[in-house]
Design a protein around this motif. Sequence first.
Motif, PDB file in Angstrom:
ATOM      1  N   MET A   1       0.878  -1.680   0.171  1.00 55.85           N
ATOM      2  CA  MET A   1      -0.253  -0.110  -0.144  1.00 55.85           C
ATOM      3  C   MET A   1       0.736   1.369   0.321  1.00 55.85           C
ATOM      4  O   MET A   1       1.889   1.461   0.911  1.00 55.85           O
ATOM      5  CB  MET A   1      -0.822  -0.377   1.200  1.00 55.85           C
ATOM      6  N   PRO A   2       0.758   1.988  -0.732  1.00 52.41           N
ATOM      7  CA  PRO A   2       1.542   4.210  -0.405  1.00 52.41           C
ATOM      8  C   PRO A   2       0.973   4.477   0.859  1.00 52.41           C
ATOM      9  O   PRO A   2       0.058   4.415   1.199  1.00 52.41           O
ATOM     10  CB  PRO A   2       0.945   4.270  -1.755  1.00 52.41           C
ATOM     11  N   THR A   3       2.597   5.073   0.925  1.00 56.09           N
ATOM     12  CA  THR A   3       1.955   5.734   2.153  1.00 56.09           C
ATOM     13  C   THR A   3       1.682   6.926   2.174  1.00 56.09           C
ATOM     14  O   THR A   3       1.163   7.608   0.226  1.00 56.09           O
ATOM     15  CB  THR A   3       3.520   5.748   2.360  1.00 56.09           C
ATOM     16  N   SER A   4       0.936   7.901   3.140  1.00 55.03           N
ATOM     17  CA  SER A   4       0.503   9.312   3.367  1.00 55.03           C
ATOM     18  C   SER A   4       1.101  10.204   1.603  1.00 55.03           C
ATOM     19  O   SER A   4       0.245  10.549   1.362  1.00 55.03           O
ATOM     20  CB  SER A   4      -0.412   9.564   4.193  1.00 55.03           C
ATOM     21  N   ASP A   5       2.901  10.046   1.856  1.00 62.70           N
ATOM     22  CA  ASP A   5       3.430  10.925   1.705  1.00 62.70           C
ATOM     23  C   ASP A   5       3.589  10.903  -0.391  1.00 62.70           C
ATOM     24  O   ASP A   5       3.423  11.943  -0.774  1.00 62.70           O
ATOM     25  CB  ASP A   5       4.350  10.477   2.058  1.00 62.70           C
ATOM     26  N   GLN A   6       4.135   9.206  -0.236  1.00 61.44           N
ATOM     27  CA  GLN A   6       3.457   9.270  -1.638  1.00 61.44           C
ATOM     28  C   GLN A   6       1.382   9.606  -2.750  1.00 61.44           C
ATOM     29  O   GLN A   6       1.729   9.632  -4.045  1.00 61.44           O
ATOM     30  CB  GLN A   6       3.846   7.391  -2.065  1.00 61.44           C
ATOM     31  N   MET A   7       0.589   9.058  -1.416  1.00 57.00           N
ATOM     32  CA  MET A   7      -0.185   9.461  -1.729  1.00 57.00           C
ATOM     33  C   MET A   7      -0.026  10.806  -2.444  1.00 57.00           C
ATOM     34  O   MET A   7      -1.121  11.636  -3.209  1.00 57.00           O
ATOM     35  CB  MET A   7      -1.382   9.304  -1.156  1.00 57.00           C
ATOM     36  N   LYS A   8       0.117  11.848  -1.378  1.00 58.97           N
ATOM     37  CA  LYS A   8      -0.076  13.049  -1.511  1.00 58.97           C
ATOM     38  C   LYS A   8       0.877  13.820  -2.675  1.00 58.97           C
ATOM     39  O   LYS A   8      -0.059  14.519  -3.809  1.00 58.97           O
ATOM     40  CB  LYS A   8       0.947  13.907  -0.610  1.00 58.97           C
ATOM     41  N   LYS A   9       1.833  13.398  -3.205  1.00 59.09           N
ATOM     42  CA  LYS A   9       2.719  13.563  -3.761  1.00 59.09           C
ATOM     43  C   LYS A   9       2.153  13.174  -5.195  1.00 59.09           C
ATOM     44  O   LYS A   9       2.334  13.778  -6.078  1.00 59.09           O
ATOM     45  CB  LYS A   9       4.001  12.795  -4.222  1.00 59.09           C
ATOM     46  N   ALA A  10       1.344  12.046  -5.627  1.00 63.62           N
ATOM     47  CA  ALA A  10       0.603  11.876  -6.786  1.00 63.62           C
ATOM     48  C   ALA A  10      -0.595  12.969  -7.074  1.00 63.62           C
ATOM     49  O   ALA A  10      -0.751  13.345  -7.612  1.00 63.62           O
ATOM     50  CB  ALA A  10      -0.122  10.546  -6.383  1.00 63.62           C
ATOM     51  N   LEU A  11      -1.113  13.247  -5.890  1.00 66.13           N
ATOM     52  CA  LEU A  11      -1.922  14.481  -6.235  1.00 66.13           C
ATOM     53  C   LEU A  11      -1.507  15.336  -6.826  1.00 66.13           C
ATOM     54  O   LEU A  11      -2.094  16.437  -7.236  1.00 66.13           O
ATOM     55  CB  LEU A  11      -3.446  14.858  -4.629  1.00 66.13           C
ATOM     56  N   GLN A  12      -0.495  15.735  -5.906  1.00 66.87           N
ATOM     57  CA  GLN A  12       0.150  17.104  -5.987  1.00 66.87           C
ATOM     58  C   GLN A  12       1.025  17.089  -8.120  1.00 66.87           C
ATOM     59  O   GLN A  12       0.888  18.537  -8.399  1.00 66.87           O
ATOM     60  CB  GLN A  12       1.265  16.799  -5.556  1.00 66.87           C
ATOM     61  N   SER A  13       1.442  15.781  -7.758  1.00 66.52           N
ATOM     62  CA  SER A  13       0.805  15.901  -9.844  1.00 66.52           C
ATOM     63  C   SER A  13       0.192  15.402 -10.770  1.00 66.52           C
ATOM     64  O   SER A  13       0.781  16.001 -11.369  1.00 66.52           O
ATOM     65  CB  SER A  13       1.801  14.317  -9.629  1.00 66.52           C
ATOM     66  N   TYR A  14      -1.073  15.391 -10.081  1.00 61.66           N
ATOM     67  CA  TYR A  14      -2.741  15.183 -10.643  1.00 61.66           C
ATOM     68  C   TYR A  14      -3.034  16.648 -11.130  1.00 61.66           C
ATOM     69  O   TYR A  14      -3.468  17.609 -12.156  1.00 61.66           O
ATOM     70  CB  TYR A  14      -3.328  15.314 -10.214  1.00 61.66           C
ATOM     71  N   VAL A  15      -2.618  17.981 -10.228  1.00 58.31           N
ATOM     72  CA  VAL A  15      -2.543  19.049  -9.522  1.00 58.31           C
ATOM     73  C   VAL A  15      -1.351  19.939 -11.285  1.00 58.31           C
ATOM     74  O   VAL A  15      -2.359  20.789 -12.315  1.00 58.31           O
ATOM     75  CB  VAL A  15      -2.343  19.842  -8.779  1.00 58.31           C
ATOM     76  N   ASP A  16      -0.534  19.293 -10.968  1.00 55.80           N
ATOM     77  CA  ASP A  16       0.820  19.956 -11.997  1.00 55.80           C
ATOM     78  C   ASP A  16       0.333  19.701 -13.100  1.00 55.80           C
ATOM     79  O   ASP A  16       0.834  20.527 -14.006  1.00 55.80           O
ATOM     80  CB  ASP A  16       2.036  19.188 -10.961  1.00 55.80           C
ATOM     81  N   GLY A  17       0.116  18.029 -13.423  1.00 57.15           N
ATOM     82  CA  GLY A  17      -0.196  17.986 -14.798  1.00 57.15           C
ATOM     83  C   GLY A  17      -1.496  19.333 -15.294  1.00 57.15           C
ATOM     84  O   GLY A  17      -1.163  19.504 -17.085  1.00 57.15           O
ATOM     85  N   PHE A  18      -1.895  19.227 -14.499  1.00 57.11           N
ATOM     86  CA  PHE A  18      -3.497  20.547 -15.100  1.00 57.11           C
ATOM     87  C   PHE A  18      -2.375  21.469 -15.157  1.00 57.11           C
ATOM     88  O   PHE A  18      -2.867  22.315 -15.855  1.00 57.11           O
ATOM     89  CB  PHE A  18      -4.685  20.733 -14.184  1.00 57.11           C
TER      90      PHE A  18
ATOM     91  N   GLY B   1      -4.025  13.360   3.236  1.00 56.78           N
ATOM     92  CA  GLY B   1      -3.088  11.761   3.247  1.00 56.78           C
ATOM     93  C   GLY B   1      -4.430  11.132   4.100  1.00 56.78           C
ATOM     94  O   GLY B   1      -5.826  11.301   4.735  1.00 56.78           O
ATOM     95  N   SER B   2      -3.712   9.345   3.920  1.00 54.26           N
ATOM     96  CA  SER B   2      -4.925   8.759   5.008  1.00 54.26           C
ATOM     97  C   SER B   2      -3.960   7.956   5.549  1.00 54.26           C
ATOM     98  O   SER B   2      -2.457   7.988   4.977  1.00 54.26           O
ATOM     99  CB  SER B   2      -6.054   8.595   4.368  1.00 54.26           C
ATOM    100  N   GLN B   3      -4.568   6.785   7.052  1.00 52.50           N
ATOM    101  CA  GLN B   3      -4.209   5.879   7.107  1.00 52.50           C
ATOM    102  C   GLN B   3      -4.103   4.553   6.588  1.00 52.50           C
ATOM    103  O   GLN B   3      -3.710   3.457   6.915  1.00 52.50           O
ATOM    104  CB  GLN B   3      -4.166   5.739   8.411  1.00 52.50           C
ATOM    105  N   GLY B   4      -4.880   4.795   5.228  1.00 53.58           N
ATOM    106  CA  GLY B   4      -5.374   3.646   5.041  1.00 53.58           C
ATOM    107  C   GLY B   4      -4.762   3.874   3.216  1.00 53.58           C
ATOM    108  O   GLY B   4      -4.270   4.710   2.950  1.00 53.58           O
ATOM    109  N   ASN B   5      -5.508   3.411   2.257  1.00 54.01           N
ATOM    110  CA  ASN B   5      -5.616   3.779   0.395  1.00 54.01           C
ATOM    111  C   ASN B   5      -5.905   4.763   0.247  1.00 54.01           C
ATOM    112  O   ASN B   5      -6.115   5.067  -1.408  1.00 54.01           O
ATOM    113  CB  ASN B   5      -6.055   2.015   0.099  1.00 54.01           C
ATOM    114  N   ALA B   6      -6.301   5.928   0.817  1.00 52.56           N
ATOM    115  CA  ALA B   6      -6.643   6.885   0.036  1.00 52.56           C
ATOM    116  C   ALA B   6      -6.772   8.484   0.462  1.00 52.56           C
ATOM    117  O   ALA B   6      -5.885   8.885   1.135  1.00 52.56           O
ATOM    118  CB  ALA B   6      -8.945   7.063   0.005  1.00 52.56           C
ATOM    119  N   ALA B   7      -6.520   9.155  -0.110  1.00 51.34           N
ATOM    120  CA  ALA B   7      -6.267  10.529  -0.538  1.00 51.34           C
ATOM    121  C   ALA B   7      -7.271  11.978  -0.722  1.00 51.34           C
ATOM    122  O   ALA B   7      -7.454  11.374  -1.736  1.00 51.34           O
ATOM    123  CB  ALA B   7      -4.844  11.075  -0.576  1.00 51.34           C
TER     124      ALA B   7
END
Length: 122
Positions: free
Chosen positions: A1-18, A73-79
């Motif tokens: 499972m990805p870490t909270s930090d990894q999920m946050k970075k993915a969401l930032q990449s999503y914003v950056d892509g836009f 982030g979260s302690q699970g698999n969502a952000a």
Amino acid sequence: MPTSDQMKKALQSYVDGFDRGDAASIVALFADDAVVEDPVGNPPISGRAAIEEFYTNAVAAGSRLVLDGPIRGSQGNAAAMAFTVEVPAMNVRIRAIDVMTFGDDGRIVKMQAYWGPDDMEQ
């Protein structure tokens, strides 16, 4: 499972892509069998081709995301993130919260966008 930090970075990449107008970089964040529900209550979009078309159209409309606060982030698999999407082609702004669920490989398997008619302004 990805870490909270990894999920946050993915969401930032999503914003950056836009911000770059780069639909391919956004789509690359998703698993091949991912599902997008935007907004929640609309029929889901699923599969690589449909998701690619969705984000290609969003980027072509000039959509840009402005974060309203930090990505959560979260302690699970969502952000999640609260943001305002500005769509110049439609002369509209939409206040939304996106919740992304991640697979074990760190790619997005489900995106749910929470917004309704009251969250739109011209």
